[in-house]
Design an enzyme around this catalytic site. Sequence first.
Site, PDB file in Angstrom:
ATOM      1  N   SER A 156      24.773   4.216  13.534  1.00 50.81           N
ATOM      2  CA  SER A 156      24.579   2.836  13.997  1.00 50.81           C
ATOM      3  C   SER A 156      25.898   2.245  14.442  1.00 50.81           C
ATOM      4  CB  SER A 156      23.992   1.985  12.875  1.00 50.81           C
ATOM      5  OG  SER A 156      22.663   2.383  12.654  1.00 50.81           O
TER       6      SER A 156
ATOM      7  N   GLU B 156      30.367   6.608   4.885  1.00 52.06           N
ATOM      8  CA  GLU B 156      30.371   5.156   5.042  1.00 52.06           C
ATOM      9  C   GLU B 156      30.232   4.511   3.666  1.00 52.06           C
ATOM     10  OE1 GLU B 156      26.725   3.685   7.081  1.00 52.06           O
ATOM     11  OE2 GLU B 156      26.365   5.797   7.521  1.00 52.06           O
TER      12      GLU B 156
ATOM     13  N   LYS C 173       9.090  10.424  15.329  1.00 50.09           N
ATOM     14  CA  LYS C 173       8.935   9.687  16.599  1.00 50.09           C
ATOM     15  C   LYS C 173       9.819  10.302  17.686  1.00 50.09           C
ATOM     16  CE  LYS C 173       7.605   5.205  14.705  1.00 50.09           C
ATOM     17  NZ  LYS C 173       7.861   3.777  14.629  1.00 50.09           N
TER      18      LYS C 173
ATOM     19  N   THR D 174      14.122   3.202   2.183  1.00 48.79           N
ATOM     20  CA  THR D 174      14.894   4.199   2.943  1.00 48.79           C
ATOM     21  C   THR D 174      16.279   4.432   2.325  1.00 48.79           C
ATOM     22  OG1 THR D 174      15.869   2.637   4.520  1.00 48.79           O
ATOM     23  CG2 THR D 174      13.706   3.479   5.068  1.00 48.79           C
TER      24      THR D 174
ATOM     25  N   HIS E 241      18.997  13.238  12.765  1.00 44.96           N
ATOM     26  CA  HIS E 241      19.414  12.356  11.682  1.00 44.96           C
ATOM     27  C   HIS E 241      18.143  11.659  11.179  1.00 44.96           C
ATOM     28  CE1 HIS E 241      21.079   9.157   9.400  1.00 44.96           C
ATOM     29  NE2 HIS E 241      20.768   8.219  10.280  1.00 44.96           N
TER      30      HIS E 241
ATOM     31  N   ASN F 112      17.591   8.707   2.447  1.00 43.02           N
ATOM     32  CA  ASN F 112      18.655   8.700   3.456  1.00 43.02           C
ATOM     33  C   ASN F 112      19.991   9.022   2.796  1.00 43.02           C
ATOM     34  OD1 ASN F 112      20.172   8.306   5.745  1.00 43.02           O
ATOM     35  ND2 ASN F 112      19.708   6.119   5.969  1.00 43.02           N
TER      36      ASN F 112
ATOM     37  N   ASP G 150       0.858  -1.184   0.000  1.00 41.17           N
ATOM     38  CA  ASP G 150       0.000   0.000   0.000  1.00 41.17           C
ATOM     39  C   ASP G 150       0.902   1.245   0.000  1.00 41.17           C
ATOM     40  OD1 ASP G 150      -1.628   2.124   0.568  1.00 41.17           O
ATOM     41  OD2 ASP G 150      -2.596   1.214   2.323  1.00 41.17           O
TER      42      ASP G 150
ATOM     43  N   CYS H  95      26.453   6.867  10.356  1.00 44.13           N
ATOM     44  CA  CYS H  95      25.886   8.176  10.011  1.00 44.13           C
ATOM     45  C   CYS H  95      26.374   9.304  10.928  1.00 44.13           C
ATOM     46  CB  CYS H  95      24.362   8.117  10.031  1.00 44.13           C
ATOM     47  SG  CYS H  95      23.727   6.865   8.907  1.00 44.13           S
TER      48      CYS H  95
HETATM   49  N1  COA Z   1      -0.659   3.232   5.877  1.00 40.51           N
HETATM   50  C1  COA Z   1       0.009   3.969   6.799  1.00 40.51           C
HETATM   51  N2  COA Z   1       1.000   3.429   7.574  1.00 40.51           N
HETATM   52  C2  COA Z   1       1.331   2.150   7.387  1.00 40.51           C
HETATM   53  C3  COA Z   1       0.667   1.328   6.432  1.00 40.51           C
HETATM   54  C4  COA Z   1      -0.371   1.931   5.650  1.00 40.51           C
HETATM   55  N3  COA Z   1      -1.033   1.240   4.724  1.00 40.51           N
HETATM   56  N4  COA Z   1       1.213   0.100   6.482  1.00 40.51           N
HETATM   57  C5  COA Z   1       2.186   0.118   7.433  1.00 40.51           C
HETATM   58  N5  COA Z   1       2.256   1.364   7.993  1.00 40.51           N
HETATM   59  C6  COA Z   1       3.159   1.822   9.031  1.00 40.51           C
HETATM   60  C7  COA Z   1       3.345   0.861  10.174  1.00 40.51           C
HETATM   61  O1  COA Z   1       2.265   0.958  11.106  1.00 40.51           O
HETATM   62  C8  COA Z   1       4.663   1.320  10.736  1.00 40.51           C
HETATM   63  O2  COA Z   1       4.455   2.497  11.495  1.00 40.51           O
HETATM   64  P1  COA Z   1       5.126   2.643  12.967  1.00 40.51           P
HETATM   65  O3  COA Z   1       6.612   2.569  12.759  1.00 40.51           O
HETATM   66  O4  COA Z   1       4.661   3.969  13.426  1.00 40.51           O
HETATM   67  O5  COA Z   1       4.637   1.500  13.769  1.00 40.51           O
HETATM   68  C9  COA Z   1       5.447   1.748   9.491  1.00 40.51           C
HETATM   69  O6  COA Z   1       4.455   1.911   8.454  1.00 40.51           O
HETATM   70  C10 COA Z   1       6.455   0.729   9.026  1.00 40.51           C
HETATM   71  O7  COA Z   1       5.847  -0.496   8.944  1.00 40.51           O
HETATM   72  P2  COA Z   1       6.599  -1.846   9.300  1.00 40.51           P
HETATM   73  O8  COA Z   1       5.686  -2.964   9.123  1.00 40.51           O
HETATM   74  O9  COA Z   1       7.298  -1.692  10.621  1.00 40.51           O
HETATM   75  O10 COA Z   1       7.688  -1.819   8.113  1.00 40.51           O
HETATM   76  P3  COA Z   1       8.841  -2.805   7.747  1.00 40.51           P
HETATM   77  O11 COA Z   1       8.740  -4.121   8.417  1.00 40.51           O
HETATM   78  O12 COA Z   1       8.874  -2.797   6.255  1.00 40.51           O
HETATM   79  O13 COA Z   1      10.184  -2.095   8.303  1.00 40.51           O
HETATM   80  C11 COA Z   1      11.866  -0.448   8.590  1.00 40.51           C
HETATM   81  C12 COA Z   1      10.392  -0.701   8.323  1.00 40.51           C
HETATM   82  C13 COA Z   1      12.053   1.067   8.803  1.00 40.51           C
HETATM   83  C14 COA Z   1      12.315  -1.170   9.847  1.00 40.51           C
HETATM   84  C15 COA Z   1      12.678  -0.900   7.358  1.00 40.51           C
HETATM   85  O14 COA Z   1      12.330  -0.086   6.269  1.00 40.51           O
HETATM   86  C16 COA Z   1      14.185  -0.820   7.571  1.00 40.51           C
HETATM   87  O15 COA Z   1      14.812  -1.748   8.021  1.00 40.51           O
HETATM   88  N6  COA Z   1      14.780   0.351   7.227  1.00 40.51           N
HETATM   89  C17 COA Z   1      16.151   0.627   7.468  1.00 40.51           C
HETATM   90  C18 COA Z   1      16.305   0.994   8.933  1.00 40.51           C
HETATM   91  C19 COA Z   1      17.264   2.057   9.151  1.00 40.51           C
HETATM   92  O16 COA Z   1      17.328   2.990   8.401  1.00 40.51           O
HETATM   93  N7  COA Z   1      18.054   1.918  10.203  1.00 40.51           N
HETATM   94  C20 COA Z   1      19.051   2.873  10.512  1.00 40.51           C
HETATM   95  C21 COA Z   1      18.597   3.668  11.649  1.00 40.51           C
HETATM   96  S1  COA Z   1      19.751   4.922  11.842  1.00 40.51           S
END
Ligand code: COA
Length: 387
Positions: free
Chosen positions: A307, A79, A242, A152, A233, A275, A29, A111
């Site tokens: 990280s 990095e 958040k 991301t 960041h 990012n 979605d 980062c």
């Molecule tokens: N409409 C609106 N929001 C939606 C949705 C929809 N249809 N479907 C899912 N979401 C929301 C979820 O509720 C969640 O929100 P929340 O974080 O407030 O709970 C968000 O979208 C992400 O959903 P999630 O199921 O957790 O996504 P994911 O399993 O694909 O993982 C990450 C998301 C961010 C963990 C993943 O993209 C990732 O690993 N990114 C890299 C992490 C990173 O950058 N790390 C370095 C940190 S410095």
Amino acid sequence: MQVGIDQIGFYTPNKYVDMVDLAEARNVDPNKFLIGIGQKKMSVADQTQDAVSMGINATLRYWNKIDQDKVGLMIFGTESSVDQSKSASLFVKSALHLKPEVRTFEVKEACFGLTAGLMMARDFVRVHPDQSAIVIGSDIARYGVNTPGEVTQGAGSISLLIKSDPSILSLNDGHSAYSEDINDFWRPNNHTTALVEGKYSTQVYLDFFSKTFGAYKELKGWKTQDFSAIICHLPYTKLGLKANRLAVEGQDEETSERLLTNFEASKQMSMQVGNIYTASLYMSLLSLLENTDLAPNSLLGLFSYGSGAMAEFYSGNIVDGYEEQLDPEADRLMLSERQKLSVSEYEKIFNKAMEVPEDGQELISDEKPGRWYFAGTKNEVRQYKQK
Ligand code: COA
């Protein structure tokens, strides 16, 4: 003596993918990417853009405005390094014809790299008030095609000039740092894409935010309501939201509204670029400066996270007349003039960019005239050229 950020240069490559297209291709979605993650577009670097060329292009944005002979230090945080030994900054030094007496090197802590460089630059200028320092953050965020982190990704660079009597942001004394040896995100030498425990990394980020923000307020004797904005960041913009929501918990309505409104301004560029690892916090700063009016002396809190993991909270005050140093129109054009890629075009370009071109092969860039690019290697030496 005040020391701080005097110039900010931004560069992002000339191609992007729309997150709605990516969501459709991944059978997700679109609102998950647009709202749940908080990203609209991501810049894509082709084989001719790397950390070095992007860093040169970012620095060129202000290079002709400054006293070039006064630059005594140049630090490159990345990095997405192009060499295991030679610093990325030496290629930049060469392209810009920086004087040989400059001290220059590369730093790495995920980062956090640009912030580490910025702190060293601040201290350098305090000891050498007649000199200035350039600090560059430049990265390509690569998790890989069809991975949870794909949404991301991004590519770009921010270059900062640090000097005494700065024109944009005056840095305050003191900081709160916090580190732990953990494995939330890393990239072993034999990997071209990052390994990540995505959900764990976001928990650690928020935990380190609470720790460093709390410790910083205690150190300075300040309250949340003293801050005009808290910029972060942004590996993806929802995470910074958040952190800001944590910051405004239990605050009065005016403080909450101010911080959340200013956070919205700070995330605008990141939503369009994605990012850019080391430079991401500083793209948030630029975005805030270009998307809202800040009164002179407004207090900005800056949260840096790398990280592995290392975090730091510090602050600065807005300098009167800061707007005159910015070029929001040029930044907007850089984003709007990018070429839109289909998902299959992006996949091809993304995967090709991770290949090492055959030695001697000349790469051709489709960037604008004046921009620098990676032109391939000759006798295993990287070649950088200007269009
Ligand atoms: N409409 C609106 N929001 C939606 C949705 C929809 N249809 N479907 C899912 N979401 C929301 C979820 O509720 C969640 O929100 P929340 O974080 O407030 O709970 C968000 O979208 C992400 O959903 P999630 O199921 O957790 O996504 P994911 O399993 O694909 O993982 C990450 C998301 C961010 C963990 C993943 O993209 C990732 O690993 N990114 C890299 C992490 C990173 O950058 N790390 C370095 C940190 S410095």
